[in-house]
Design a protein around this motif. Structure first.
Motif, mmCIF file in Angstrom:
data_model
loop_
_atom_site.group_PDB
_atom_site.id
_atom_site.type_symbol
_atom_site.label_atom_id
_atom_site.label_comp_id
_atom_site.label_asym_id
_atom_site.label_seq_id
_atom_site.Cartn_x
_atom_site.Cartn_y
_atom_site.Cartn_z
ATOM 1 N N SER A 123 3.195 4.533 4.960
ATOM 2 C CA SER A 123 4.555 4.520 5.498
ATOM 3 C C SER A 123 4.431 4.541 7.012
ATOM 4 C CB SER A 123 5.337 5.742 4.997
ATOM 5 O OG SER A 123 4.710 6.930 5.452
ATOM 6 N N SER A 126 0.858 -1.187 0.000
ATOM 7 C CA SER A 126 0.000 0.000 0.000
ATOM 8 C C SER A 126 0.895 1.238 0.000
ATOM 9 C CB SER A 126 -0.906 0.010 1.238
ATOM 10 O OG SER A 126 -0.149 0.279 2.401
ATOM 11 N N SER A 127 0.281 2.374 -0.038
ATOM 12 C CA SER A 127 1.072 3.606 -0.050
ATOM 13 C C SER A 127 1.408 4.087 1.358
ATOM 14 C CB SER A 127 0.304 4.701 -0.805
ATOM 15 O OG SER A 127 -0.932 4.942 -0.140
#
Length: 165
Positions: free
Chosen positions: A32, A29-30
C-alpha cells in the motif's frame, strides 16, 4: 492531457500508460502507500533513482509514519548539482490519491526551501503513476515547474474532482 494553467516555463501532463505491467504487478501485490522506483535515465546504464529519492523517503517516513513507503533497489543513484528538486518516479497504491501525493511533495519542498538562500527557487521535477478508476487505465502524471505551479495543479485537480460530482 496538457493543462494550460501554467506559464511557458511550467509543464504538466497526464498520459495513459501503454505498458503498465510493472505498475499492475505493484497494485496486485500486498503493498500500500507509495513505491519509489528506479527508472531508465538518458546516458545511464541500468536503472537509477533520482537525486531526492533518499531524502524524500526519509522525510515521508518521519512526517507521515502511517503511510507505507517502499524504495525499490536501483543500480545507481543520479547526482545532479542544482537547487532543483528531482523527485523519483513513484507508484501510488489505491489508498493514495494523486492530489494527496502532490500535497506531500509541496510540503517536502517547503521544508527543504527553509534552508535555501534568499531568492533561490528550485524547480520541481516529478512523475507519478496511478490508476484512474473511472476510466480503468493507468496514467502517468508528469510535472516540471515551481512550487506555485504545483499549487495550481493541486487546485485544478480538486476543481476537476468537484466538477465530476
Amino acid at each position: 492531457m496538457n493543462m494550460d494553467i501554467f506559464d511557458n516555463k511550467d509543464s504538466c501532463e497526464v498520459v495513459i500508460v501503454d505498458d503498465d505491467k510493472e505498475f499492475r504487478n505493484f497494485l496486485n501485490s500486498s503493498l500500500s502507500g507509495i513505491l519509489i522506483t528506479p527508472e531508465k535515465y538518458q546516458g545511464c546504464e541500468g536503472l537509477v533513482l533520482k537525486p531526492d529519492a533518499g531524502d524524500f523517503s526519509k522525510w515521508l517516513r518521519k512526517n507521515k509514519p502511517e503511510l507505507n513507503v517502499e524504495v525499490r533497489k536501483a543500480d545507481k543513484r543520479l547526482v545532479l548539482k542544482s537547487s532543483d528538486f528531482w523527485l523519483p518516479l513513484v507508484f501510488l497504491a489505491q489508498d493514495v490519491a494523486l492530489p494527496f501525493y502532490l500535497n506531500l511533495v509541496t510540503n517536502y519542498v517547503y521544508d527543504r526551501m527553509k534552508g535555501a538562500l534568499r531568492g533561490e527557487k528550485g524547480r520541481i521535477h516529478l512523475e507519478a503513476m496511478y490508476e484512474d478508476k473511472q476510466e480503468g487505465v493507468v496514467k502517468k502524471f508528469h510535472f516540471e515547474g515551481d512550487v506555485d505551479g504545483l499549487q495550481k495543479t493541486i487546485k485544478q485537480f480538486d476543481l476537476n474532482k468537484f466538477m465530476d460530482k
